[in-house]
Design a protein around this motif. Structure first.
Motif, PDB file in Angstrom:
ATOM      1  N   LEU A 182       0.719  -1.243   0.014  1.00 49.52           N
ATOM      2  CA  LEU A 182      -0.018   0.060  -0.088  1.00 49.52           C
ATOM      3  C   LEU A 182       1.019   1.176  -0.090  1.00 49.52           C
TER       4      LEU A 182
ATOM      5  N   HIS B  67      -9.152  -5.712  -5.918  1.00 49.70           N
ATOM      6  CA  HIS B  67      -8.356  -6.935  -6.209  1.00 49.70           C
ATOM      7  C   HIS B  67      -9.108  -8.011  -5.375  1.00 49.70           C
TER       8      HIS B  67
ATOM      9  N   ALA C 276      -6.814  -0.970  -4.197  1.00 49.43           N
ATOM     10  CA  ALA C 276      -6.489  -2.182  -3.718  1.00 49.43           C
ATOM     11  C   ALA C 276      -7.584  -2.930  -3.406  1.00 49.43           C
TER      12      ALA C 276
ATOM     13  N   CYS D 257      -5.922  -0.893 -10.706  1.00 47.83           N
ATOM     14  CA  CYS D 257      -7.030  -1.663 -10.441  1.00 47.83           C
ATOM     15  C   CYS D 257      -7.256  -3.013 -10.814  1.00 47.83           C
TER      16      CYS D 257
ATOM     17  N   LEU E 101       1.965   1.895  -3.565  1.00 46.84           N
ATOM     18  CA  LEU E 101       0.873   2.376  -4.371  1.00 46.84           C
ATOM     19  C   LEU E 101       0.755   3.876  -3.774  1.00 46.84           C
TER      20      LEU E 101
ATOM     21  N   ILE F 242      -0.129  -6.823  -5.508  1.00 49.71           N
ATOM     22  CA  ILE F 242      -1.376  -6.756  -4.718  1.00 49.71           C
ATOM     23  C   ILE F 242      -2.350  -7.749  -5.049  1.00 49.71           C
TER      24      ILE F 242
END
Length: 431
Positions: free
Chosen positions: A11, A41, A38, A74, A14, A200
């Protein structure tokens, strides 16, 4: 790599990627966007599919660029621009793609009747077990079509209450002088984001059971809690500083005002107010309205039967977080009014420089189609079966297997610069 801090590190990566290309209005907004991306996913684990609304009061506030970053990071982005509602419906199944809609403000309103099906999908798809019921004339059977899918919508102005009530709302602002970001180049920058998305996805898909069973402590209630629960559950699963940050983002973003925008009319108002201030540090509301309404070439004298009034002025300025207050003037008098300092930030972000206020700005350049810009060839994809059967009601426990899905491509249009051909599970290497 595994371990208690692995999710937090992903994270954090990202977060760095998002802030490299886009300036968001607050740290909480950045955290919310990271968690939302996140969460796409792990959609099979969620009972609700929160929307991400990216709204701005004017053009050139970075909403399309943010959507580019979301698209790259995404899960299975499904571009709905230039796609028919029936194609969108047929592309949603038990392991749904992530819907992305730029210029979303055009699908709402009195003149957008042709988008009724898409609006219905966006409203219903926030919660599981809200299928669209259609009659198939070919088979002469009634069928239930899934609608559950996370969706990001970018546009100018507020979305309908039915959308924003189910959304994480990000209120973009135009970059101020001195605020710098790296340019986003599809061929150069998107691959790194998709590789991060792969990591992720691998992390979260291995832990769907834990995410599905999670019952995080929520700082919100009712529908807001439904919307934010996937993001907070994911933050708890990631660990590190993210649990606290997720809850703070939920509280802060929900507390923001949800006033309607009025597009370029507000920019005109800011310019006219700057002119009315001249070199004053404060101005009373009555004096400001007098100057605005006295300009016969401006729209304010016709803004109602008596022109612009204090209440209407307050509503127009609320989205810039500018409010009137009691002001003491140099002569010792006190009255309701506005301070110059409260306008400086909005003037810098939305108005042309004062010395050049009369000059016309340069128009934005349209993007080339993604195939021409990036040299990519369109994917052929696999076709969907011609017969679609309705899904079995979701019992909140089991998860379906990952099915195949057709590939939809999108040609870049004005306002959607850099929107790319979506990746598929095959491209991502997901079993």
């Amino acid at each position: 790599m595994t371990g208690p801090t692995f999710g937090a590190e992903l994270l954090d990566e990202l977060h760095q990627a998002v802030t490299r290309y886009v300036i968001l209005p607050s740290p909480q907004a950045v955290d919310a966007v990271v968690l939302w991306i996140a969460a796409t996913h792990a959609q099979p684990a969620w009972a609700h599919a929160p929307r991400l609304v990216i709204r701005a009061p004017e053009k050139r506030c970075g909403k399309s660029r943010l959507l580019d970053v979301v698209e790259a990071a995404c899960y299975e982005p499904l571009i709905t621009v230039n796609a028919s509602p029936s194609a969108v419906y047929r592309s949603i199944d038990e392991d749904p793609p992530t819907m992305l809609v730029d210029e979303a403000d055009t699908i709402f309103g009195a003149d957008a009747g042709s988008n009724e099906d898409l609006r219905g999908l966006l409203n219903a798809g926030h919660q599981r077990n809200r299928p669209a019921i259609r009659f198939d004339a070919n088979t002469r059977k009634v069928e239930a079509i899934p609608t559950f899918a996370m969706a990001a919508l970018a546009g100018i102005g507020a979305m309908p209450d039915t959308i924003e009530d189910r959304a994480v709302v990000i209120r973009m602002r135009r970059r101020a002088p001195g605020e710098k970001v790296s340019p986003f180049r599809h061929r150069r920058d998107r691959p790194a984001l998709t590789r991060l998305a792969d990591r992720i996805n691998e992390w979260l898909r291995a832990d769907l059971d834990k995410l599905e069973a999670a019952e995080p402590e929520m700082p919100l209630e009712d529908r807001a809690a439904d919307t934010w629960e996937p993001l907070i559950a994911l933050a708890d699963h990631a660990g590190g500083t993210w649990p606290e940050r997720a809850r703070q983002a939920a509280v802060d973003l929900l507390a923001e005002a949800n006033d309607n925008d009025q597009g370029s009319m507000k920019t005109r108002l800011l310019v006219d107010i700057r002119r009315a201030f001249a070199d004053q540090q404060a101005i009373s509301t009555s004096d400001l309205l007098g100057k605005l309404n006295a300009d016969l070439e401006a729209p304010w004298c016709e803004y109602g039967s008596l022109g612009l009034n204090p209440n209407k002025l307050s509503k127009l300025l609320a989205d810039f977080e500018i409010r009137s207050g009691n002001v003491r003037f140099p002569d010792g008098t006190q009255a309701k009014g506005y301070r110059r300092a409260d306008f400086v930030d909005a003037w810098q972000r939305y108005c042309p420089p004062e010395s050049r206020a009369g000059e016309a700005s340069q128009p934005s350049q349209a993007s080339q189609p993604s195939s021409a810009r990036d040299g990519n060839t369109a994917r052929d994809g696999t076709s969907r079966p011609t017969q679609i059967t309705g899904p079995a009601p979701w019992d909140g426990k089991g998860r379906p297997n990952v099915p195949s899905r057709p590939a939809l491509t999108c040609i870049g249009t004005d306002g959607t610069a850099g929107t790319a051909t979506p990746h598929t599970t095959k491209q991502r290497g997901i079993a």
